[in-house]
Design an enzyme around this catalytic site. Sequence first.
Site, PDB file in Angstrom:
ATOM      1  N   ASP A 449      28.332  33.046 -21.266  1.00 57.74           N
ATOM      2  CA  ASP A 449      27.836  32.507 -19.997  1.00 57.74           C
ATOM      3  C   ASP A 449      29.002  32.176 -19.056  1.00 57.74           C
ATOM      4  O   ASP A 449      30.173  32.113 -19.475  1.00 57.74           O
ATOM      5  CB  ASP A 449      27.033  31.230 -20.306  1.00 57.74           C
ATOM      6  CG  ASP A 449      25.879  30.999 -19.356  1.00 57.74           C
ATOM      7  OD1 ASP A 449      25.929  31.517 -18.229  1.00 57.74           O
ATOM      8  OD2 ASP A 449      24.944  30.259 -19.719  1.00 57.74           O
ATOM      9  N   ASP A 514      17.545  33.342 -14.768  1.00 56.13           N
ATOM     10  CA  ASP A 514      16.897  32.229 -15.461  1.00 56.13           C
ATOM     11  C   ASP A 514      15.449  32.091 -15.014  1.00 56.13           C
ATOM     12  O   ASP A 514      14.703  31.276 -15.563  1.00 56.13           O
ATOM     13  CB  ASP A 514      17.634  30.915 -15.178  1.00 56.13           C
ATOM     14  CG  ASP A 514      18.805  30.713 -16.124  1.00 56.13           C
ATOM     15  OD1 ASP A 514      18.917  31.455 -17.114  1.00 56.13           O
ATOM     16  OD2 ASP A 514      19.618  29.808 -15.864  1.00 56.13           O
TER      17      ASP A 514
HETATM   18  C1  DGJ Z   1      22.550  29.389 -17.934  1.00 59.77           C
HETATM   19  C2  DGJ Z   1      21.833  30.514 -18.613  1.00 59.77           C
HETATM   20  O1  DGJ Z   1      21.350  31.419 -17.663  1.00 59.77           O
HETATM   21  C3  DGJ Z   1      20.705  29.975 -19.478  1.00 59.77           C
HETATM   22  O2  DGJ Z   1      20.006  31.026 -20.058  1.00 59.77           O
HETATM   23  C4  DGJ Z   1      21.297  29.074 -20.509  1.00 59.77           C
HETATM   24  O3  DGJ Z   1      22.115  29.815 -21.376  1.00 59.77           O
HETATM   25  C5  DGJ Z   1      22.091  27.971 -19.844  1.00 59.77           C
HETATM   26  N1  DGJ Z   1      23.070  28.483 -18.941  1.00 59.77           N
HETATM   27  C6  DGJ Z   1      22.770  27.111 -20.874  1.00 59.77           C
HETATM   28  O4  DGJ Z   1      23.571  26.166 -20.312  1.00 59.77           O
END
Ligand code: DGJ
Length: 706
Positions: A449, A514
């Site tokens: 990430d 997300d």
């Molecule tokens: C952002 C990501 O897009 C989510 O899927 C998740 O992994 C969060 N970060 C975790 O902090």
Amino acid sequence: MVSEPTDRIALHGRTMSAVIDLVDGVPCWRHWGARVAGAAIPGIADTMPAASFSLDHRPAIAVVPTFGHGGFDAPALLAHRGGRDFAQGFDSCTVNWRAPGTAVALVLRDSVARLSVEHWLTINPASDVLTCSTRLTNDGDTPLSVDWLAAATLPLPADAATRRYTTGRHNGEFVSHEEPMGPSVWRRENRRGLTSHDSFPGAIVTMPGVTAQDGQAYGVQFAWSGNHVQSIAWSDEGSYLWQFGEWFAPGEMVLAPGETLTTPDMIATWSAAGLDGVANAFHAAVRARQHWPGGTMKPRPVHLNSWEGFYFDHDETRLKALADDAAAIGVERFVVDDGWFTGRNDDRAALGDWTTDAAKYPNGLGPLAAHVTGLGMEFGLWVEPEMVNPDSNLYRRHPDWALAIAGRPMLTARNQLVLDLSRAEVRDYLFDAMAALLNDLPIAYLKWDHNRDLTDAGGSDGRARYHDQVLGAYALFDRIRAAFPMVEIEACAGGGGRIDAGIAERTHRFWVSDNTDAVRRLPLQQNFLQFMPPELMGAHVAASPAHATGRRIAMDYRCAVAVPGSLGVELNPATLNDQDRATLMRWIAFYKHARGVLHGGGTWRGTAPDGMRWQAQGSPEHLYLFAYRTEPAQLRTPPSLRLAMLDGARQYRVRLAMPPHARNPAWFAAMVDTPALVDGDWLRTVGLAMPPMLVERAAVFELVAQ
Ligand code: DGJ
């Protein structure tokens, strides 16, 4: 056979050509687009009229436009030595064919400004993709400041009609825009330090009358995970000029004597098969850049990702129970998301401290990982290596490791700072931390990430570090890939903030957004598919109401929207009622059956009247067609879907593989068990009739050519 003149440089793909003429030693564009023979073409110098009140030796559209030879079009290079040598012009051009007819290097030298440029153009005849890049060398004995270096300057016809591109934000990526072409400079800049949610590095230009499957369309994308500039500028020579390059902060790029700067690749394509023709060429180009563990892509496993089910609220017992449930519904890869490491109970602390939280996992992650693999699933783990929270042991030990500008307040985002990956000791620390995890645990997959943009990206010397940060991140990815070649990596940046062809060389999946609301996700995914192939498109079935929007969506629709991609589950199955659980399991089983056809082949997208949207994946011999009803039906008879990608000379066996929940007319009810035989030309020209569907319901058909 007519041979090409020696001052003609012609590259040919299957359907696309790029033709360049050398005019007084300067490479000038003649054509980029449909394939041409390239032999009997009148010389550019003989056909160009003199223009009043213009330079006596007016150059045509240069492949590498610069001021120094009298070009007024968008320059490909802006550089100087303390204000001098500001106008480059090349006094020699050597043409080095690297593969006859498909790959060439143009070596241009400027003996006055003392620099040289190598411009590479390569056409892949199988995919009709033109890959361009440029290397600049400082041949002088003083530093050369570089403000701009285009990877390429590509010509577009004067009657090009529209440009299409996307904007976005976290939870709202890939919003498409269409605008008429015109004489004002169109420019998209990304200064966020990574690829960004709002400026995906790519665009499409269409000729009049283009549709999803028909008409001429051009596309480009930039293989780089950092700052970039894309522009289209009108030239009164009668063309648009399309450029891509890195955006440099003031003073960021200075080449010492002898030093070189190589641009990332600009990936370009042209197609007469409309927007999907461009999409399929891009998919081939991205696939060709990828490096799969073992050399080939294995079937894309069904994921379960813990994030929306548990967020930071981990403990070993609950996660083991989640794994049991995941295995029971058919999941093949279990990914432990954020929240597993020491002190990580919310998003305010602990980034940088990559050890397992003993309060949540008293014996480390080993027992959970063993439980997961014991259930026959792969074990995946979330990390965010490039980040540090001020509230972390790492930051307390090394506050100077974060990017910052001396004297300015450090701007946090999601309570975090960015580590300076241009520093070898930072990369070494991160490599060791990741290697410890990868050595200790049976990790098959990292979700990598990157949850903030770069703002004050200054190094300890006070200079901008945007470019070096991307190279540092790439070096870390590459080192981890080399040491652990069987580990797959997902590129995530708060959802879709790092989606590009550069990171695709180092990763195997994108977390596209997300936003897991299937209604919003469908157009978002279809816009992603304009540039990237479906097997890289992480698409998860999440809870209802959707966490990002609060919308309630039927389980069938959530599954139908996720299944064309790399399928995952983003909920706790224990929260499902029996009916939803059975529906999810039915779709997971269907995905496993269909994924060999859905992934690695062609993708076609379309809309039909009365709120219908569709997507087909596979080949004209064998494909699955997803038909989505996005609005309540107004017409009494649903519109048929015209499938232009099919072979009109063949017949198709059409099966209703996943029927919608409605009273299906006899023809549809019968084809659940017994495929109907339909002529390809009927399906192409009149279309496949659709069953009635409630809003936010879908049907999936399987079509096999006979
Ligand atoms: C952002 C990501 O897009 C989510 O899927 C998740 O992994 C969060 N970060 C975790 O902090």
